[in-house]
Design a protein around this motif. Structure first.
Motif, PDB file in Angstrom:
ATOM      1  N   THR A 146      29.534 -22.342 -25.408  1.00  8.75           N
ATOM      2  CA  THR A 146      30.540 -21.356 -25.798  1.00  8.75           C
ATOM      3  C   THR A 146      31.198 -20.731 -24.572  1.00  8.75           C
ATOM      4  N   TYR A 147      32.403 -20.211 -24.771  1.00 14.62           N
ATOM      5  CA  TYR A 147      33.101 -19.394 -23.775  1.00 14.62           C
ATOM      6  C   TYR A 147      33.281 -18.003 -24.384  1.00 14.62           C
ATOM      7  N   SER A 148      32.955 -16.958 -23.610  1.00 15.37           N
ATOM      8  CA  SER A 148      33.051 -15.588 -24.122  1.00 15.37           C
ATOM      9  C   SER A 148      34.164 -14.821 -23.429  1.00 15.37           C
ATOM     10  N   TYR A 149      34.903 -14.101 -24.244  1.00 13.55           N
ATOM     11  CA  TYR A 149      36.001 -13.270 -23.757  1.00 13.55           C
ATOM     12  C   TYR A 149      35.790 -11.810 -24.170  1.00 13.55           C
ATOM     13  N   CYS A 150      35.218 -11.612 -25.344  1.00 14.47           N
ATOM     14  CA  CYS A 150      34.941 -10.279 -25.877  1.00 14.47           C
ATOM     15  C   CYS A 150      33.584 -10.280 -26.580  1.00 14.47           C
ATOM     16  N   PHE A 151      33.071  -9.080 -26.851  1.00 15.02           N
ATOM     17  CA  PHE A 151      31.901  -8.978 -27.709  1.00 15.02           C
ATOM     18  C   PHE A 151      32.284  -9.364 -29.133  1.00 15.02           C
ATOM     19  N   TRP A 152      31.404 -10.070 -29.821  1.00 15.96           N
ATOM     20  CA  TRP A 152      31.631 -10.365 -31.232  1.00 15.96           C
ATOM     21  C   TRP A 152      31.832  -9.080 -32.038  1.00 15.96           C
ATOM     22  N   ASN A 153      31.118  -8.023 -31.643  1.00 16.76           N
ATOM     23  CA  ASN A 153      31.183  -6.761 -32.395  1.00 16.76           C
ATOM     24  C   ASN A 153      32.601  -6.236 -32.516  1.00 16.76           C
ATOM     25  N   ASP A 154      33.443  -6.570 -31.558  1.00 20.50           N
ATOM     26  CA  ASP A 154      34.809  -6.054 -31.536  1.00 20.50           C
ATOM     27  C   ASP A 154      35.598  -6.476 -32.764  1.00 20.50           C
ATOM     28  N   ILE A 155      35.258  -7.632 -33.326  1.00 20.49           N
ATOM     29  CA  ILE A 155      36.029  -8.151 -34.457  1.00 20.49           C
ATOM     30  C   ILE A 155      35.172  -8.395 -35.692  1.00 20.49           C
ATOM     31  N   LEU A 156      33.881  -8.709 -35.499  1.00 13.56           N
ATOM     32  CA  LEU A 156      33.028  -9.079 -36.628  1.00 13.56           C
ATOM     33  C   LEU A 156      32.274  -7.903 -37.218  1.00 13.56           C
ATOM     34  N   GLY A 157      32.119  -6.826 -36.456  1.00 12.17           N
ATOM     35  CA  GLY A 157      31.384  -5.656 -36.946  1.00 12.17           C
ATOM     36  C   GLY A 157      29.922  -5.695 -36.532  1.00 12.17           C
TER      37      GLY A 157
END
Length: 277
Positions: A146-157
């Motif tokens: 995977t490549y990460s740009y943001c925390f998942w929490n920012d969009i997924l909750g």
């Protein structure tokens, strides 16, 4: 009907029991006003009388509204809490049944389901679409790249990410995650804005840093099995794409593996201790 903190809690509770917003409004109106005529109930709830009649019949059938015999007038009231308790117990029984029978259901579905097409492109939109894409990574067999740009929490909750994390830990996921300076900027702004660090056990999440002279990672990208998934969210624009193709996935895996060998650890971004230092 003006919402108070207890009323908001009651609304959330009844929504989880499967009642619609108008059904909840009607029930809480009667709970607050006590026994009332149809005219008074329509006035207190703000529900049109034509809709009110249908709602009353629906809720009488569900058992949470009762009709009270009155001379020349039709009067209704909210059922007592024992009825709600019975509904909760029924929900618990259903949840237990679903949990117990799911393995058998999954096996039977595998037997009758057609295999997923080898080549396909699926488009997703909105936060719910992003959640579907993220949950699909649980299908991964072998190394998850995977490549990460943001925390998942920012969009997924937060709640969804914690549940996903628990599933990843339980399945003993192996992860190679690459990020660049964009991710570090995001993390700093996240903490600066007073947001809490992601919950869960992320000790298994192996992350490495790529300097931007090599590559700028400004998208979340997942690579697993024969799938390459791209996530994009910027303001109100939220969408994602899953590409199902063996050759596309294989070339992306090779590129990721080459970059992985060129990357290095960054102590300040280690995913142990919830991923933040």
């Amino acid at each position: 009907m003006k919402a108070s903190i207890p009323t908001n809690l009651a609304q959330d509770f009844l929504e989880k029991l499967g009642f619609s917003p108008e059904e909840i409004k009607l029930y809480l109106t009667l709970a607050q006003s006590g026994q009332a005529t149809l005219l008074a109930t329509a006035r207190n709830s703000g529900i049109e009388r034509t809709k009110l009649y249908r709602l009353i019949e629906d809720l009488k059938e569900k058992g949470i509204i009762e009709e009270v015999p009155q001379f020349k007038r039709k009067t209704i009231k909210a059922a007592d809490l024992s009825t709600i308790e019975l509904l909760v117990k029924e929900k618990e029984r259903q949840a237990k049944f679903l949990t117990t029978t799911y393995p058998s259901f999954a096996e039977s579905l595998k037997d009758i389901s057609k295999p997923f097409p080898g080549n396909n492109v699926i488009y997703y939109k909105g936060k719910e679409g992003m959640r579907q894409m993220a949950w699909h990574i649980l299908r991964c067999k072998g190394l998850f790249r995977t490549y990460s740009y943001c925390f998942w929490n920012d969009i997924l909750g937060d709640a969804f990410v914690l549940k996903l994390n628990q599933e990843l830990v339980e399945r003993k996921f192996q992860v190679h995650d690459l990020y660049s300076d964009e991710y570090i900027k995001f993390k700093k702004n996240w903490l600066k804005n007073g947001k809490r660090r992601p919950e869960g056990n992320w000790a298994f999440w192996d992350s490495r840093y790529l300097p931007e002279k090599l590559v700028t990672v400004h998208l979340n990208i997942d690579i697993y099995n024969d799938v390459v998934a791209y996530y994009y969210w910027e303001g109100e624009e939220i969408f994602g794409v899953e590409i199902y193709n063996e050759r596309v996935a294989n070339i992306q895996k090779q590129i990721h593996d080459v970059l992985w060998k060129m990357s290095k650890k960054k102590p300040h971004i280690m995913w142990t201790d919830h991923g933040l230092k």
